[in-house]
Enzyme design. Structure first.
Site, PDB file in Angstrom:
ATOM      1  N   THR A 195      66.283  38.679  25.043  1.00 32.84           N
ATOM      2  CA  THR A 195      65.364  37.761  25.720  1.00 32.84           C
ATOM      3  C   THR A 195      64.019  38.397  26.040  1.00 32.84           C
ATOM      4  OG1 THR A 195      66.351  38.336  27.871  1.00 32.84           O
ATOM      5  CG2 THR A 195      67.230  36.397  26.733  1.00 32.84           C
ATOM      6  N   ASN A 203      71.865  46.080  21.834  1.00 30.03           N
ATOM      7  CA  ASN A 203      70.504  46.429  22.239  1.00 30.03           C
ATOM      8  C   ASN A 203      70.280  46.451  23.746  1.00 30.03           C
ATOM      9  OD1 ASN A 203      67.327  46.373  21.707  1.00 30.03           O
ATOM     10  ND2 ASN A 203      67.789  44.686  23.100  1.00 30.03           N
ATOM     11  N   THR A 256      76.870  48.258  32.040  1.00 29.02           N
ATOM     12  CA  THR A 256      76.036  47.394  31.199  1.00 29.02           C
ATOM     13  C   THR A 256      75.691  48.042  29.865  1.00 29.02           C
ATOM     14  OG1 THR A 256      75.062  46.428  33.192  1.00 29.02           O
ATOM     15  CG2 THR A 256      73.891  46.083  31.109  1.00 29.02           C
ATOM     16  N   TYR A 275      74.341  59.804  43.148  1.00 31.93           N
ATOM     17  CA  TYR A 275      73.718  58.999  42.105  1.00 31.93           C
ATOM     18  C   TYR A 275      72.285  59.424  41.822  1.00 31.93           C
ATOM     19  CZ  TYR A 275      72.071  54.942  39.480  1.00 31.93           C
ATOM     20  OH  TYR A 275      71.544  54.123  38.513  1.00 31.93           O
ATOM     21  N   ASP A 298      77.398  38.177  30.895  1.00 30.57           N
ATOM     22  CA  ASP A 298      77.003  39.245  31.807  1.00 30.57           C
ATOM     23  C   ASP A 298      77.639  40.507  31.243  1.00 30.57           C
ATOM     24  OD1 ASP A 298      76.634  41.125  33.770  1.00 30.57           O
ATOM     25  OD2 ASP A 298      77.536  39.955  35.395  1.00 30.57           O
ATOM     26  N   ILE A 345      62.031  44.774  22.806  1.00 31.14           N
ATOM     27  CA  ILE A 345      62.346  45.011  21.407  1.00 31.14           C
ATOM     28  C   ILE A 345      63.496  44.129  20.930  1.00 31.14           C
ATOM     29  CG2 ILE A 345      61.426  47.346  21.437  1.00 31.14           C
ATOM     30  CD1 ILE A 345      64.237  48.411  21.595  1.00 31.14           C
ATOM     31  N   GLY A 346      64.365  43.710  21.853  1.00 28.31           N
ATOM     32  CA  GLY A 346      65.439  42.805  21.468  1.00 28.31           C
ATOM     33  C   GLY A 346      64.901  41.463  21.007  1.00 28.31           C
TER      34      GLY A 346
END
Length: 362
Positions: A72, A149, A170, A226, A122, A75-76
């Protein structure tokens, strides 16, 4: 003022690292080749656009079906536009369906005859990925190309609905599950059509930052301390290791499907220049010389997905439309096998738990 400097440095540092990571004997030559866009062995270089790659492909693209995640924006979106324009049926699983519909409309305005299909997903949710794959497979369509991607860079520690660190969930886990669920369809399509299937994992040169002693599966799932850059680099290393191991498995069964990892380069972003001054202007000037356009960033994905020159190549790492070297850790076959087994076991446990929980609740 400080925030824009940090943002620019976050973009520029990977560029500098890519240059500095080269050996002393080749650093000047490779840096000049990159800046000048000088072609490598493939005939393409850093200035090559996705459109140029697609236009030079002799494959019968109108017969192909491709799934592209993260299509969306960036590069995708450019990859989807270029493939659709060349006659590929493009399937876009997206979290933001409204944004995906806007992209589809824009591509259709340029080329009314394109075929684009939208699905909701998702990628951080294993159940959502499983649902999408089930929906796609139910259509009975062929599948020639899978471009993993989509990617995020989470500044703060967040967890998916599966209680897994969001960047890892993800960028890696969602794509691992999608590949596992769709790979048999790709093998079947390749056998029926005689056209080699191709899987592309988007990675990054930043994978080289990961040290072996810091690459812990349990820590990636739930880190004690983290660090956003480390989490992103680890997920991109996992993408390469995933490609290496799946390539080994596909070769062992003589399947006509390849899988490779690509570094798209550091792509220009739409930064709003709210501040002006010597330092800011200097940073933007440097960035303009090092960063790629969106079309240039999408070129390597399109090259590996479409080019006859990439035919038969599997388990490789590409940048600027040419095969190149990745880190020693990314080349470790035992590490790749270990990560694949750990991931498979984790996903099996999580999906099994979700199924049992569903039965108890309803």
């Amino acid at each position: 003022m400080c925030s824009i400097y940090f943002l620019l440095l976050a973009i520029l540092l990977p560029c500098f690292f890519e240059i500095l990571s080269l050996s002393c004997s080749t650093v000047m030559k490779d840096t000049l080749r990159y800046l000048a866009g000088i072609a490598g062995p493939s005939g393409y270089g850093s200035k090559t656009t996705a459109q140029q790659v697609a236009d030079n492909s002799s494959s019968p693209l109108h017969r192909l079906t491709a799934i592209i995640t993260g299509a969306t924006s960036g590069i995708g979106a450019e990859t989807a536009r270029v493939l659709a324009k060349r006659g590929v049926r493009v399937v876009i699983p997206a979290r933001d369906i409204k944004k995906a519909a806007e992209l589809k409309e824009g591509i259709e305005n340029e080329n009314p005859n394109v075929e684009i299909m939208l699905f909701e997903i998702d990628l951080s949710s294993l159940a959502s990925v499983k649902r999408f794959c089930t929906q796609f497979l139910a259509l009975g369509l062929p599948l020639n190309i899978l471009i993993n991607n989509a990617g995020i860079f989470s500044q703060n520690l967040e967890f998916s609905e599966d209680k897994i660190e969001m960047t890892f969930a993800t960028n890696y886990l969602g794509h691992y599950l999608m590949t596992e669920m769709l790979i048999e369809k790709m093998v079947e399509t390749a056998e029926e059509t005689g056209i080699q299937g191709r899987i592309i994992n988007l990675s990054s040169v930043i994978h080289s930052w990961v040290k072996r002693e810091c690459f812990s599966f349990t820590q990636m799932l739930n880190p004690n301390n983290y660090n956003a850059t480390r989490a992103y680099a680890q997920s991109k290393l996992a993408n390469i290791l995933h490609a290496k191991e799946v390539a080994r498995q596909l070769k062992a069964r003589s399947a006509k499907v390849t899988i490779n990892a690509v570094h798209p380069g550091i792509v220009k972003t739409g930064i709003i220049r709210a501040h002006k001054g010597f330092i800011t202007d200097s940073l933007f000037f440097i960035a303009s010389k090092l960063l790629k356009s969106t079309s240039q960033g999408a070129s390597t994905s399109c090259y590996v997905a479409l080019s006859p020159q990439a035919q038969g190549l599997s388990g490789k790492y590409f940048a600027d439309c040419n095969e190149c070297n990745c880190s020693a850790l990314a080349n470790d076959e035992l590490e790749a096998q270990r990560l694949w087994r750990q991931t498979r076991a984790l996903i099996h446990r999580r999906l099994q738990y979700q199924f049992l929980h569903h039965l108890r609740t309803f």
